[in-house]
Scaffold this motif. Structure first.
Motif, PDB file in Angstrom:
ATOM      1  N   THR A   6      42.802  26.369  23.810  1.00  0.00           N
ATOM      2  CA  THR A   6      41.419  26.365  24.291  1.00  0.00           C
ATOM      3  C   THR A   6      40.441  26.314  23.125  1.00  0.00           C
ATOM      4  OG1 THR A   6      42.074  27.669  26.228  1.00  0.00           O
ATOM      5  CG2 THR A   6      39.728  27.620  25.686  1.00  0.00           C
ATOM      6  N   ILE A   7      40.677  27.159  22.119  1.00  0.00           N
ATOM      7  CA  ILE A   7      39.820  27.163  20.937  1.00  0.00           C
ATOM      8  C   ILE A   7      39.831  25.793  20.260  1.00  0.00           C
ATOM      9  CG2 ILE A   7      39.503  28.150  18.636  1.00  0.00           C
ATOM     10  CD1 ILE A   7      40.597  30.800  19.783  1.00  0.00           C
ATOM     11  N   GLN A   8      41.010  25.168  20.240  1.00  0.00           N
ATOM     12  CA  GLN A   8      41.130  23.822  19.666  1.00  0.00           C
ATOM     13  C   GLN A   8      40.149  22.848  20.307  1.00  0.00           C
ATOM     14  OE1 GLN A   8      45.117  21.515  19.312  1.00  0.00           O
ATOM     15  NE2 GLN A   8      44.408  21.220  21.407  1.00  0.00           N
ATOM     16  N   TRP A   9      40.032  22.880  21.642  1.00  0.00           N
ATOM     17  CA  TRP A   9      39.137  21.953  22.335  1.00  0.00           C
ATOM     18  C   TRP A   9      37.679  22.342  22.171  1.00  0.00           C
ATOM     19  CZ3 TRP A   9      40.227  17.226  23.852  1.00  0.00           C
ATOM     20  CH2 TRP A   9      41.577  16.878  23.975  1.00  0.00           C
ATOM     21  N   VAL A  10      37.408  23.634  22.026  1.00  0.00           N
ATOM     22  CA  VAL A  10      36.043  24.046  21.693  1.00  0.00           C
ATOM     23  C   VAL A  10      35.656  23.471  20.334  1.00  0.00           C
ATOM     24  CG1 VAL A  10      34.537  26.007  21.169  1.00  0.00           C
ATOM     25  CG2 VAL A  10      36.112  26.138  23.107  1.00  0.00           C
ATOM     26  N   MET A  11      36.579  23.533  19.371  1.00  0.00           N
ATOM     27  CA  MET A  11      36.309  22.980  18.050  1.00  0.00           C
ATOM     28  C   MET A  11      36.175  21.456  18.087  1.00  0.00           C
ATOM     29  SD  MET A  11      35.910  25.598  16.317  1.00  0.00           S
ATOM     30  CE  MET A  11      36.155  27.317  16.754  1.00  0.00           C
ATOM     31  N   PHE A  12      36.898  20.816  18.988  1.00  0.00           N
ATOM     32  CA  PHE A  12      36.751  19.371  19.196  1.00  0.00           C
ATOM     33  C   PHE A  12      35.307  19.041  19.571  1.00  0.00           C
ATOM     34  CE2 PHE A  12      36.828  15.956  22.476  1.00  0.00           C
ATOM     35  CZ  PHE A  12      37.247  14.892  21.689  1.00  0.00           C
ATOM     36  N   ILE A  27      32.351  15.908  19.404  1.00  0.00           N
ATOM     37  CA  ILE A  27      31.465  15.546  20.522  1.00  0.00           C
ATOM     38  C   ILE A  27      30.003  15.836  20.209  1.00  0.00           C
ATOM     39  CG2 ILE A  27      30.810  16.204  22.874  1.00  0.00           C
ATOM     40  CD1 ILE A  27      33.190  14.481  23.036  1.00  0.00           C
ATOM     41  N   GLY A  28      29.702  17.050  19.798  1.00  0.00           N
ATOM     42  CA  GLY A  28      28.307  17.433  19.562  1.00  0.00           C
ATOM     43  C   GLY A  28      27.636  16.601  18.482  1.00  0.00           C
ATOM     44  N   PRO A  29      28.193  16.577  17.267  1.00  0.00           N
ATOM     45  CA  PRO A  29      27.541  15.804  16.210  1.00  0.00           C
ATOM     46  C   PRO A  29      27.460  14.303  16.500  1.00  0.00           C
ATOM     47  CG  PRO A  29      29.090  17.383  15.279  1.00  0.00           C
ATOM     48  CD  PRO A  29      29.298  17.406  16.759  1.00  0.00           C
ATOM     49  N   MET A  30      28.535  13.722  17.029  1.00  0.00           N
ATOM     50  CA  MET A  30      28.540  12.272  17.238  1.00  0.00           C
ATOM     51  C   MET A  30      27.656  11.862  18.406  1.00  0.00           C
ATOM     52  SD  MET A  30      30.276  11.074  14.760  1.00  0.00           S
ATOM     53  CE  MET A  30      29.589  12.443  13.816  1.00  0.00           C
ATOM     54  N   LEU A  35      35.615   9.062  21.383  1.00  0.00           N
ATOM     55  CA  LEU A  35      35.759  10.454  21.788  1.00  0.00           C
ATOM     56  C   LEU A  35      35.898  10.579  23.305  1.00  0.00           C
ATOM     57  CD1 LEU A  35      33.119  11.947  19.352  1.00  0.00           C
ATOM     58  CD2 LEU A  35      35.575  12.391  19.266  1.00  0.00           C
ATOM     59  N   LEU A  36      35.163   9.774  24.037  1.00  0.00           N
ATOM     60  CA  LEU A  36      35.313   9.756  25.491  1.00  0.00           C
ATOM     61  C   LEU A  36      36.722   9.329  25.886  1.00  0.00           C
ATOM     62  CD1 LEU A  36      31.861   8.195  26.414  1.00  0.00           C
ATOM     63  CD2 LEU A  36      32.643  10.482  27.083  1.00  0.00           C
ATOM     64  N   ALA A  49      36.416  25.786  27.065  1.00  0.00           N
ATOM     65  CA  ALA A  49      36.580  24.413  26.577  1.00  0.00           C
ATOM     66  C   ALA A  49      35.789  23.439  27.447  1.00  0.00           C
ATOM     67  CB  ALA A  49      38.055  24.031  26.550  1.00  0.00           C
ATOM     68  N   ASP A  50      35.880  23.597  28.764  1.00  0.00           N
ATOM     69  CA  ASP A  50      35.091  22.763  29.677  1.00  0.00           C
ATOM     70  C   ASP A  50      33.601  22.989  29.458  1.00  0.00           C
ATOM     71  OD1 ASP A  50      37.312  21.689  31.594  1.00  0.00           O
ATOM     72  OD2 ASP A  50      37.667  23.844  31.504  1.00  0.00           O
ATOM     73  N   ILE A  51      33.217  24.259  29.352  1.00  0.00           N
ATOM     74  CA  ILE A  51      31.802  24.599  29.221  1.00  0.00           C
ATOM     75  C   ILE A  51      31.225  24.068  27.912  1.00  0.00           C
ATOM     76  CG2 ILE A  51      30.177  26.523  29.006  1.00  0.00           C
ATOM     77  CD1 ILE A  51      32.001  28.093  30.930  1.00  0.00           C
ATOM     78  N   ALA A  52      32.043  24.046  26.864  1.00  0.00           N
ATOM     79  CA  ALA A  52      31.570  23.533  25.584  1.00  0.00           C
ATOM     80  C   ALA A  52      31.307  22.042  25.644  1.00  0.00           C
ATOM     81  CB  ALA A  52      32.594  23.842  24.489  1.00  0.00           C
ATOM     82  N   ILE A  53      32.159  21.311  26.378  1.00  0.00           N
ATOM     83  CA  ILE A  53      32.134  19.852  26.289  1.00  0.00           C
ATOM     84  C   ILE A  53      31.303  19.167  27.371  1.00  0.00           C
ATOM     85  CG2 ILE A  53      33.575  17.770  26.277  1.00  0.00           C
ATOM     86  CD1 ILE A  53      35.877  19.566  25.241  1.00  0.00           C
TER      87      ILE A  53
END
Length: 238
Positions: free
Chosen positions: A115-121, A126-129, A161-162, A186-190
């Motif tokens: 889960t943490i891995q996908w938050v870091m993704f 996702i966020g910067p790009m 990324l999508l 992870a869902d909430i982050a992305i």
């Protein structure tokens, strides 16, 4: 610091209820991650609008909590060892809130780190790009009108990324699994960032989001949750 009032930010944004989590934010794709998580977790909180139009993120009071002048940030008056804690960086806040409430993150170590891995993704990709795409495509379009490179670069990276997300969601309803209980930070982050491609950047056609049906269905599924509907409007802007 032993009391909420010891945090300088509370001088500009006084707490009406100093016993609950104080959220300093703006309803952007990054900001709503924390309000949605708070609503999902049922943690009492008080929201304060940090108005970028007035450069409030650059005030000494806000910088005292987040020297990086970004939203969201929080203060939890009941932090570790019953002492207040202030936090910035939305990924760190999501992890803290999930562990505080014992929800939205698996208990088993493998699931937790995945889960943490996908938050870091989201935090690193996702966020910067997506943010750079939105900047050049919508907010600085006039500045790059004669130079297609920035929009092309970030369009291609956003679609890549999508595609990663599409592969992950092809056989599952949520990032971490197919069951309702698999919904996580992870869902909430992305998903607010993916939603923002249409809602904030008006770029669904440019990015050809119909090429990613699993992602689109997932965003709709996440957006329809009552906590998301409420979190999208926090803090109130009017």
């Amino acid at each position: 610091m032993s009391r909420l009032s010891d945090f300088p930010i509370t001088q500009r944004w006084p707490a009406k209820n100093p016993d609950v989590i104080q959220l300093y934010s703006l309803p952007t794709p990054n900001g709503v991650k924390v309000s949605i998580a708070l609503e999902e977790l049922g943690l009492p909180y008080e929201a304060h609008l940090v108005a970028f139009a007035r450069d409030e993120q650059m005030t000494p009071e806000f910088l005292s909590l987040n020297p990086n002048n970004k939203i969201p940030a929080i203060i939890d008056p009941d932090g570790p060892d019953n002492a207040p804690i202030g936090l910035f960086e939305s990924g760190a806040i999501l992890l803290y809130l999930a562990e505080k409430a014992g929800k939205l993150i698996p208990n088993d170590p493998v699931g937790r780190y995945e889960t943490i891995q996908w938050v870091m993704f989201q935090m690193g990709g996702i966020g910067p790009m997506f943010g750079q795409f939105g900047h050049f495509y919508k907010f600085a379009a006039d500045k790059v009108a004669n130079n297609p490179y920035p929009v092309e670069r970030y369009t291609n990276e956003s679609r890549r990324l999508l595609g990663v997300l599409e592969g992950r969601l092809r056989d599952r309803k949520f990032i971490m699994g197919d069951e309702p209980g698999d919904y996580s930070i992870a869902d909430i982050a992305i998903f607010p960032w993916v939603r923002g491609l249409s809602v904030h950047y008006d770029a669904a056609e440019t990015l050809r989001l119909t090429d990613f049906p699993c992602v689109s269905a997932w965003v709709e599924r996440c957006s329809d949750r009552p906590a998301s509907v409420k979190g999208f409007t926090v803090p109130a802007t009017a």
